[in-house]
Design an enzyme around this catalytic site. Sequence first.
Site, short mmCIF file in Angstrom:
data_model
loop_
_atom_site.label_atom_id
_atom_site.label_comp_id
_atom_site.label_asym_id
_atom_site.label_seq_id
_atom_site.Cartn_x
_atom_site.Cartn_y
_atom_site.Cartn_z
N LYS A 1 0.83 -1.21 0.00
CA LYS A 1 0.00 0.00 0.00
C LYS A 1 0.86 1.26 0.00
O LYS A 1 0.66 2.16 -0.81
CB LYS A 1 -0.93 0.03 1.23
CG LYS A 1 -1.82 -1.19 1.38
CD LYS A 1 -2.68 -1.13 2.64
CE LYS A 1 -1.92 -1.07 3.93
NZ LYS A 1 -1.18 -2.30 4.30
N ARG B 1 -8.92 1.11 10.27
CA ARG B 1 -8.44 -0.24 10.54
C ARG B 1 -9.38 -0.98 11.47
O ARG B 1 -9.13 -2.14 11.81
CB ARG B 1 -7.08 -0.15 11.20
CG ARG B 1 -5.92 -0.45 10.27
CD ARG B 1 -4.69 -0.21 11.10
NE ARG B 1 -3.56 -0.95 10.70
CZ ARG B 1 -2.57 -0.44 9.98
NH1 ARG B 1 -2.64 0.77 9.50
NH2 ARG B 1 -1.51 -1.17 9.74
N ARG C 1 11.99 -5.88 4.00
CA ARG C 1 11.84 -4.42 3.86
C ARG C 1 12.95 -3.67 4.59
O ARG C 1 13.32 -4.02 5.71
CB ARG C 1 10.48 -3.98 4.42
CG ARG C 1 10.33 -2.46 4.45
CD ARG C 1 8.91 -2.01 4.59
NE ARG C 1 8.27 -2.54 5.78
CZ ARG C 1 6.97 -2.39 6.05
NH1 ARG C 1 6.20 -1.75 5.19
NH2 ARG C 1 6.44 -2.90 7.14
N ARG D 1 12.38 -1.92 10.15
CA ARG D 1 11.38 -1.47 11.13
C ARG D 1 11.31 -2.46 12.28
O ARG D 1 11.37 -3.67 12.05
CB ARG D 1 10.01 -1.33 10.45
CG ARG D 1 9.74 0.06 9.95
CD ARG D 1 8.51 0.18 9.11
NE ARG D 1 7.29 -0.40 9.66
CZ ARG D 1 6.10 -0.32 9.08
NH1 ARG D 1 5.97 0.34 7.93
NH2 ARG D 1 5.04 -0.88 9.60
N ARG E 1 0.96 -8.95 13.73
CA ARG E 1 0.27 -7.93 12.91
C ARG E 1 -0.72 -8.59 11.96
O ARG E 1 -1.81 -8.07 11.71
CB ARG E 1 1.29 -7.10 12.13
CG ARG E 1 2.05 -6.14 13.02
CD ARG E 1 3.31 -5.65 12.36
NE ARG E 1 3.05 -4.81 11.21
CZ ARG E 1 3.93 -4.63 10.22
NH1 ARG E 1 5.10 -5.23 10.24
NH2 ARG E 1 3.65 -3.84 9.21
P1 AP5 Z 1 4.97 -1.53 1.66
O1 AP5 Z 1 4.53 -0.70 0.52
O2 AP5 Z 1 5.84 -0.91 2.71
O3 AP5 Z 1 3.71 -2.28 2.30
P2 AP5 Z 1 2.50 -1.70 3.15
O4 AP5 Z 1 1.27 -2.36 2.67
O5 AP5 Z 1 2.52 -0.21 3.18
O6 AP5 Z 1 2.91 -2.31 4.56
P3 AP5 Z 1 3.00 -1.70 6.02
O7 AP5 Z 1 3.64 -2.80 6.86
O8 AP5 Z 1 3.65 -0.37 6.09
O9 AP5 Z 1 1.54 -1.60 6.39
P4 AP5 Z 1 0.90 -1.68 7.73
O10 AP5 Z 1 -0.48 -1.41 7.35
O11 AP5 Z 1 1.10 -2.87 8.58
O12 AP5 Z 1 1.75 -0.63 8.60
P5 AP5 Z 1 1.52 0.86 8.98
O13 AP5 Z 1 2.77 1.56 8.77
O14 AP5 Z 1 0.27 1.37 8.36
O15 AP5 Z 1 5.74 -2.82 1.05
C1 AP5 Z 1 6.29 -3.82 1.88
C2 AP5 Z 1 7.63 -4.29 1.28
O16 AP5 Z 1 7.38 -4.87 0.01
C3 AP5 Z 1 8.65 -3.17 1.03
O17 AP5 Z 1 9.94 -3.68 1.26
C4 AP5 Z 1 8.49 -2.83 -0.48
O18 AP5 Z 1 9.70 -2.36 -1.03
C5 AP5 Z 1 8.11 -4.20 -1.03
N1 AP5 Z 1 7.21 -4.12 -2.17
C6 AP5 Z 1 6.14 -3.28 -2.35
N2 AP5 Z 1 5.54 -3.54 -3.53
C7 AP5 Z 1 6.22 -4.57 -4.10
C8 AP5 Z 1 6.07 -5.30 -5.33
N3 AP5 Z 1 5.08 -5.04 -6.19
N4 AP5 Z 1 6.95 -6.31 -5.58
C9 AP5 Z 1 7.95 -6.60 -4.70
N5 AP5 Z 1 8.15 -5.95 -3.53
C10 AP5 Z 1 7.28 -4.94 -3.23
O19 AP5 Z 1 1.21 0.71 10.54
C11 AP5 Z 1 2.21 0.38 11.49
C12 AP5 Z 1 1.58 0.31 12.87
O20 AP5 Z 1 1.02 1.59 13.24
C13 AP5 Z 1 0.41 -0.67 13.04
O21 AP5 Z 1 0.85 -2.00 13.28
C14 AP5 Z 1 -0.34 -0.06 14.22
O22 AP5 Z 1 0.29 -0.35 15.44
C15 AP5 Z 1 -0.20 1.44 13.95
N6 AP5 Z 1 -1.31 1.99 13.16
C16 AP5 Z 1 -1.24 2.54 11.90
N7 AP5 Z 1 -2.46 2.93 11.49
C17 AP5 Z 1 -3.32 2.63 12.50
C18 AP5 Z 1 -4.73 2.77 12.65
N8 AP5 Z 1 -5.49 3.29 11.69
N9 AP5 Z 1 -5.29 2.34 13.81
C19 AP5 Z 1 -4.53 1.81 14.81
N10 AP5 Z 1 -3.19 1.63 14.71
C20 AP5 Z 1 -2.59 2.04 13.57
#
Ligand code: AP5
Length: 215
Positions: A13, A88, A127, A160, A171
């Site tokens: 995403k 979420r 990542r 991370r 997660r």
């Molecule tokens: P990446 O694009 O980083 O994936 P992502 O879907 O953004 O994954 P995240 O882990 O960041 O999402 P998340 O929802 O768990 O975490 P968030 O930061 O929101 O890609 C992943 C990897 O794949 C990278 O290495 C990239 O290079 C690679 N890649 C991408 N596309 C590719 C492709 N096509 N082919 C090959 N490789 C590829 O949240 C973190 C924490 O914050 C949560 O756990 C929670 O504690 C808190 N939090 C955030 N939002 C909320 C909320 N709304 N409510 C409560 N807690 C929250």
Amino acid sequence: MRIIFLGPPGVGKGTQADVIATRFAIAKISTGDLLRDGVANGTSLGLKAKQYMDSGGLVPDEVVIGLIEEKLTAPESQSGFLLDGFPRTVAQANTLSEILKTKNQSLDKVVYFVLPKEEIVRRLSGRRSCPKCRAVFHIESIPPKKADVCDFCCTALVQRSDDQPETIQARLSVYEEQTAPLIEYYRGTNILCELDGSGTVTDVQERLLAALSGS
Ligand code: AP5
């Protein structure tokens, strides 16, 4: 254009969000990035959020909702926004709907990214992120030109803390329990679009642009 990116952690995403926000000239609002900024800067928000993030759990709704309300009322969100990582929980989705109602606005699309679990784990485990400019790499699929160094600002890349194997599993379980119900929640609104997240970044981007072009 008002868009939500929904899907499990690591599905890609964040990687797609910047390009799409730039293409449609809308604000990108990533709750994960905002919370990590808070942690890095030692703000009271960051201090509240850190323990939940480190364990792979969700930060309490009231904390995240306060953050999102502020962002949605900011001038840069008035021409549209892309929400990456919010909502979420069903409670967050209900609050978002109320906020939009008061502004006479509605969502255009909820993009639900789909990817097999083993590829999700592979993406998260490999990542590497830049703590300064936030660029994201993958040790195999999207490696930096020089190992462990950001291509854009030459800062040392980091893994991370929530990308350790046990936290990844936590997660994914939290996603299934608390976030996956939003798929049915939005399916009922007719704006949900399922997106195959497999293939290269360019493959996914092309599918995404095709899916959004009808909005
Ligand atoms: P990446 O694009 O980083 O994936 P992502 O879907 O953004 O994954 P995240 O882990 O960041 O999402 P998340 O929802 O768990 O975490 P968030 O930061 O929101 O890609 C992943 C990897 O794949 C990278 O290495 C990239 O290079 C690679 N890649 C991408 N596309 C590719 C492709 N096509 N082919 C090959 N490789 C590829 O949240 C973190 C924490 O914050 C949560 O756990 C929670 O504690 C808190 N939090 C955030 N939002 C909320 C909320 N709304 N409510 C409560 N807690 C929250």
